[in-house]
Design a protein around this motif. Structure first.
Motif, PDB file in Angstrom:
ATOM      1  N   THR A 106      12.883 -20.224  -2.289  1.00  0.00           N
ATOM      2  CA  THR A 106      11.616 -20.779  -1.802  1.00  0.00           C
ATOM      3  C   THR A 106      11.077 -19.865  -0.722  1.00  0.00           C
ATOM      4  O   THR A 106      11.627 -19.772   0.369  1.00  0.00           O
ATOM      5  CB  THR A 106      11.808 -22.189  -1.225  1.00  0.00           C
ATOM      6  N   MET A 107      10.010 -19.170  -1.060  1.00  0.00           N
ATOM      7  CA  MET A 107       9.406 -18.218  -0.129  1.00  0.00           C
ATOM      8  C   MET A 107       8.078 -18.779   0.365  1.00  0.00           C
ATOM      9  O   MET A 107       7.288 -19.296  -0.417  1.00  0.00           O
ATOM     10  CB  MET A 107       9.207 -16.862  -0.807  1.00  0.00           C
ATOM     11  N   HIS A 108       7.855 -18.670   1.654  1.00  0.00           N
ATOM     12  CA  HIS A 108       6.668 -19.263   2.250  1.00  0.00           C
ATOM     13  C   HIS A 108       5.491 -18.284   2.346  1.00  0.00           C
ATOM     14  O   HIS A 108       4.335 -18.713   2.326  1.00  0.00           O
ATOM     15  CB  HIS A 108       7.004 -19.798   3.636  1.00  0.00           C
ATOM     16  N   TYR A 109       5.826 -17.028   2.496  1.00  0.00           N
ATOM     17  CA  TYR A 109       4.778 -16.031   2.676  1.00  0.00           C
ATOM     18  C   TYR A 109       5.087 -14.817   1.805  1.00  0.00           C
ATOM     19  O   TYR A 109       6.253 -14.448   1.641  1.00  0.00           O
ATOM     20  CB  TYR A 109       4.686 -15.597   4.146  1.00  0.00           C
ATOM     21  N   TRP A 110       4.007 -14.212   1.308  1.00  0.00           N
ATOM     22  CA  TRP A 110       4.153 -13.072   0.404  1.00  0.00           C
ATOM     23  C   TRP A 110       3.226 -11.942   0.845  1.00  0.00           C
ATOM     24  O   TRP A 110       2.118 -12.187   1.323  1.00  0.00           O
ATOM     25  CB  TRP A 110       3.762 -13.465  -1.020  1.00  0.00           C
ATOM     26  N   GLY A 111       3.693 -10.723   0.636  1.00  0.00           N
ATOM     27  CA  GLY A 111       2.823  -9.576   0.790  1.00  0.00           C
ATOM     28  C   GLY A 111       2.046  -9.324  -0.490  1.00  0.00           C
ATOM     29  O   GLY A 111       2.239 -10.019  -1.498  1.00  0.00           O
ATOM     30  N   LYS A 112       1.201  -8.302  -0.451  1.00  0.00           N
ATOM     31  CA  LYS A 112       0.364  -7.997  -1.611  1.00  0.00           C
ATOM     32  C   LYS A 112       0.984  -6.961  -2.537  1.00  0.00           C
ATOM     33  O   LYS A 112       0.467  -6.715  -3.619  1.00  0.00           O
ATOM     34  CB  LYS A 112      -1.014  -7.532  -1.147  1.00  0.00           C
ATOM     35  N   GLY A 113       2.076  -6.368  -2.089  1.00  0.00           N
ATOM     36  CA  GLY A 113       2.812  -5.480  -2.969  1.00  0.00           C
ATOM     37  C   GLY A 113       2.520  -4.012  -2.769  1.00  0.00           C
ATOM     38  O   GLY A 113       1.484  -3.625  -2.230  1.00  0.00           O
ATOM     39  N   THR A 114       3.475  -3.214  -3.205  1.00  0.00           N
ATOM     40  CA  THR A 114       3.318  -1.762  -3.229  1.00  0.00           C
ATOM     41  C   THR A 114       3.871  -1.265  -4.560  1.00  0.00           C
ATOM     42  O   THR A 114       4.918  -1.729  -5.026  1.00  0.00           O
ATOM     43  CB  THR A 114       4.027  -1.100  -2.036  1.00  0.00           C
ATOM     44  N   LEU A 115       3.154  -0.341  -5.177  1.00  0.00           N
ATOM     45  CA  LEU A 115       3.513   0.095  -6.524  1.00  0.00           C
ATOM     46  C   LEU A 115       4.521   1.235  -6.467  1.00  0.00           C
ATOM     47  O   LEU A 115       4.319   2.230  -5.762  1.00  0.00           O
ATOM     48  CB  LEU A 115       2.257   0.544  -7.270  1.00  0.00           C
ATOM     49  N   VAL A 116       5.573   1.084  -7.238  1.00  0.00           N
ATOM     50  CA  VAL A 116       6.575   2.130  -7.423  1.00  0.00           C
ATOM     51  C   VAL A 116       6.525   2.575  -8.879  1.00  0.00           C
ATOM     52  O   VAL A 116       6.639   1.748  -9.781  1.00  0.00           O
ATOM     53  CB  VAL A 116       7.978   1.612  -7.069  1.00  0.00           C
ATOM     54  N   THR A 117       6.339   3.857  -9.067  1.00  0.00           N
ATOM     55  CA  THR A 117       6.318   4.421 -10.412  1.00  0.00           C
ATOM     56  C   THR A 117       7.393   5.494 -10.511  1.00  0.00           C
ATOM     57  O   THR A 117       7.390   6.443  -9.722  1.00  0.00           O
ATOM     58  CB  THR A 117       4.951   5.029 -10.745  1.00  0.00           C
ATOM     59  N   VAL A 118       8.283   5.332 -11.466  1.00  0.00           N
ATOM     60  CA  VAL A 118       9.376   6.284 -11.652  1.00  0.00           C
ATOM     61  C   VAL A 118       9.161   6.999 -12.979  1.00  0.00           C
ATOM     62  O   VAL A 118       9.151   6.367 -14.042  1.00  0.00           O
ATOM     63  CB  VAL A 118      10.741   5.588 -11.639  1.00  0.00           C
ATOM     64  N   SER A 119       8.986   8.287 -12.910  1.00  0.00           N
ATOM     65  CA  SER A 119       8.749   9.071 -14.123  1.00  0.00           C
ATOM     66  C   SER A 119      10.064   9.606 -14.681  1.00  0.00           C
ATOM     67  O   SER A 119      11.003   9.898 -13.939  1.00  0.00           O
ATOM     68  CB  SER A 119       7.805  10.221 -13.816  1.00  0.00           C
ATOM     69  N   SER A 120      10.089   9.744 -15.987  1.00  0.00           N
ATOM     70  CA  SER A 120      11.316  10.238 -16.641  1.00  0.00           C
ATOM     71  C   SER A 120      11.334  11.753 -16.763  1.00  0.00           C
ATOM     72  O   SER A 120      10.369  12.419 -16.471  1.00  0.00           O
ATOM     73  CB  SER A 120      11.432   9.610 -18.030  1.00  0.00           C
TER      74      SER A 120
END
Length: 120
Positions: A106-120
């Motif tokens: 149960t989480m009360h607060y959330w951030g908006k996120g950060t994108l992680v892209t891993v290339s092969s």
């Protein structure tokens, strides 16, 4: 007003590392457990890691297998996620979240996120 702001995402090659940060404001940070979640396109949100309010206890999703480390600095109101040995399947938006109970789901607060892209 509570704010959680993630940073540190980006593009990295497979096998590389990234360190995500989540800066919190507007809440008693040291009283909150902090979690990291991720969500890849077309997939459900997935638990990544959790850390207790005092930083003593940590837990990780099964897929982590020793590659990631969660930590926090209560003096800086910041939680970190060190990610090593990254794989293309780690590509996702990564979110931090604050909850009053460690590993409760149960989480009360959330951030908006950060994108992680891993290339092969």
């Amino acid at each position: 007003q509570v704010q959680l702001v993630e940073s540190g995402g980006g593009l990295v090659q497979a096998g590389g590392s990234l360190r995500l940060s989540c800066a919190a404001s507007g809440l008693g940070f040291s009283s909150y457990a902090m979690d990291w979640f991720r969500q890849a396109p077309g997939k459900e949100r997935e638990f990544v890691a959790a850390i207790s309010s005092n930083g003593i206890f940590t837990r990780y999703g099964d897929f982590v297998k020793g590659r990631f480390t969660i930590s926090r600095d209560n003096a800086k109101n910041t939680v970190y996620l060190q990610m090593n040995s990254l794989k293309p399947e780690d590509t996702a938006d990564y979110y931090c979240a604050a909850g009053s109970v460690y590993y409760s789901g149960t989480m009360h607060y959330w951030g908006k996120g950060t994108l992680v892209t891993v290339s092969s």
